[in-house]
Write a protein that holds these residues in place. Structure first.
Motif, PDB file in Angstrom:
ATOM      1  N   MET A  47       0.888  -1.047  -0.024  1.00 19.79           N
ATOM      2  CA  MET A  47      -0.082   0.043  -0.014  1.00 19.79           C
ATOM      3  C   MET A  47       0.886   1.300  -0.010  1.00 19.79           C
ATOM      4  N   VAL A  48       0.551   2.202  -0.844  1.00 22.80           N
ATOM      5  CA  VAL A  48       1.329   3.505  -0.960  1.00 22.80           C
ATOM      6  C   VAL A  48       0.653   4.527  -0.018  1.00 22.80           C
ATOM      7  N   THR A  49       1.169   5.404   0.624  1.00 25.32           N
ATOM      8  CA  THR A  49       0.881   6.117   1.326  1.00 25.32           C
ATOM      9  C   THR A  49       1.427   7.586   0.779  1.00 25.32           C
ATOM     10  N   ILE A  50       0.374   8.610   0.728  1.00 23.99           N
ATOM     11  CA  ILE A  50       0.847   9.775   0.140  1.00 23.99           C
ATOM     12  C   ILE A  50       0.676  10.820   1.214  1.00 23.99           C
ATOM     13  N   THR A  51       1.983  11.407   1.645  1.00 18.96           N
ATOM     14  CA  THR A  51       1.800  12.733   2.663  1.00 18.96           C
ATOM     15  C   THR A  51       1.534  13.898   1.755  1.00 18.96           C
ATOM     16  N   LEU A  52       0.490  14.734   2.117  1.00 15.84           N
ATOM     17  CA  LEU A  52       0.531  15.923   1.403  1.00 15.84           C
ATOM     18  C   LEU A  52       1.222  16.947   2.362  1.00 15.84           C
ATOM     19  N   PRO A  53       1.820  17.961   1.419  1.00 16.55           N
ATOM     20  CA  PRO A  53       2.721  18.825   2.050  1.00 16.55           C
ATOM     21  C   PRO A  53       1.933  19.952   2.692  1.00 16.55           C
ATOM     22  N   ASP A  54       2.305  20.656   3.477  1.00 14.04           N
ATOM     23  CA  ASP A  54       1.540  21.860   4.165  1.00 14.04           C
ATOM     24  C   ASP A  54       1.286  22.819   3.217  1.00 14.04           C
ATOM     25  N   GLY A  55       0.421  23.397   3.042  1.00 11.39           N
ATOM     26  CA  GLY A  55      -0.090  24.437   2.010  1.00 11.39           C
ATOM     27  C   GLY A  55      -0.995  23.745   1.101  1.00 11.39           C
ATOM     28  N   TYR A  56      -1.198  22.462   1.017  1.00  7.15           N
ATOM     29  CA  TYR A  56      -1.741  21.740  -0.385  1.00  7.15           C
ATOM     30  C   TYR A  56      -3.218  22.195  -0.207  1.00  7.15           C
ATOM     31  N   GLY A  57      -3.782  22.651   0.733  1.00  8.37           N
ATOM     32  CA  GLY A  57      -5.335  23.038   0.825  1.00  8.37           C
ATOM     33  C   GLY A  57      -5.432  24.360  -0.035  1.00  8.37           C
ATOM     34  N   TYR A  58      -4.284  24.934  -0.174  1.00  9.61           N
ATOM     35  CA  TYR A  58      -4.428  26.207  -0.954  1.00  9.61           C
ATOM     36  C   TYR A  58      -4.324  25.848  -2.522  1.00  9.61           C
ATOM     37  N   VAL A  59      -3.548  24.487  -2.918  1.00 10.37           N
ATOM     38  CA  VAL A  59      -3.819  23.957  -4.342  1.00 10.37           C
ATOM     39  C   VAL A  59      -5.072  23.670  -4.493  1.00 10.37           C
ATOM     40  N   LEU A  60      -5.854  22.738  -3.613  1.00  8.67           N
ATOM     41  CA  LEU A  60      -7.135  22.466  -3.737  1.00  8.67           C
ATOM     42  C   LEU A  60      -8.070  23.800  -3.847  1.00  8.67           C
ATOM     43  N   GLY A  61      -7.722  24.867  -2.924  1.00 10.19           N
ATOM     44  CA  GLY A  61      -8.381  25.832  -3.178  1.00 10.19           C
ATOM     45  C   GLY A  61      -8.465  26.666  -4.754  1.00 10.19           C
TER      46      GLY A  61
END
Length: 153
Positions: free
Chosen positions: A1-15
């Motif tokens: 299983m692969v785990t992807i850790t999203l970097p800090d600030g990725y919420g801005y990308v989603l925005g």
């Protein structure tokens, strides 16, 4: 299983990605008044060259503006998937750059569409929003760099 850790600030990308959905909705809803003014019924996508050339000056202008609005919307649709993919992938390594470029892309797509329909000859008003293209290319390059970084890690 692969785990992807999203970097800090990725919420801005989603925005930034979500902002493109609002731009799409805006551009789509903007077509209705242009279509009505041009009297182009569904399912026709554009006023033909012959229709524009043989119409009265007022009708010809309305048809021309409809064609410009339609083209701006279609151009958005053609570039939207690449821009969203670029934002999401670039954001894995460079979230703030992806978010800023995504915001520039969205804002300039609106400026591009409004400029395209301002009645200027040849749709040259679209050049006011041309920064979308620079942001687009940088997002594609950022996605390539992020993919390289992840694959070499």
């Amino acid at each position: 299983m692969v785990t992807i850790t999203l970097p800090d600030g990725y919420g801005y990308v989603l925005g930034a990605v979500v902002s493109t959905f609002f731009v799409s909705t805006f551009l789509g809803s903007r077509m209705t008044p242009f279509r009505k003014a041009a009297k182009i019924p569904y399912p026709y996508e554009y006023a033909s060259y012959e229709q524009v050339q043989t119409a009265s000056p007022a009708s010809s202008k309305a048809m021309y503006q409809f064609n410009c609005a339609q083209r701006a919307h279609q151009n958005f649709n053609e570039n939207h998937p690449t821009a969203v993919g670029g934002m999401l992938i670039t954001g894995l390594r460079y979230p703030m750059a992806a978010a800023v470029l995504g915001a520039v892309w969205s804002v300039n797509r609106v400026v591009y569409a409004i400029g395209y329909t301002n009645g200027s000859e040849g749709g040259k008003g679209r050049y006011y929003g041309i920064l979308w293209m620079l942001a687009h290319y940088l997002l594609v390059l950022g996605a390539a760099k992020s993919a390289w970084d992840v694959s070499m890690a």
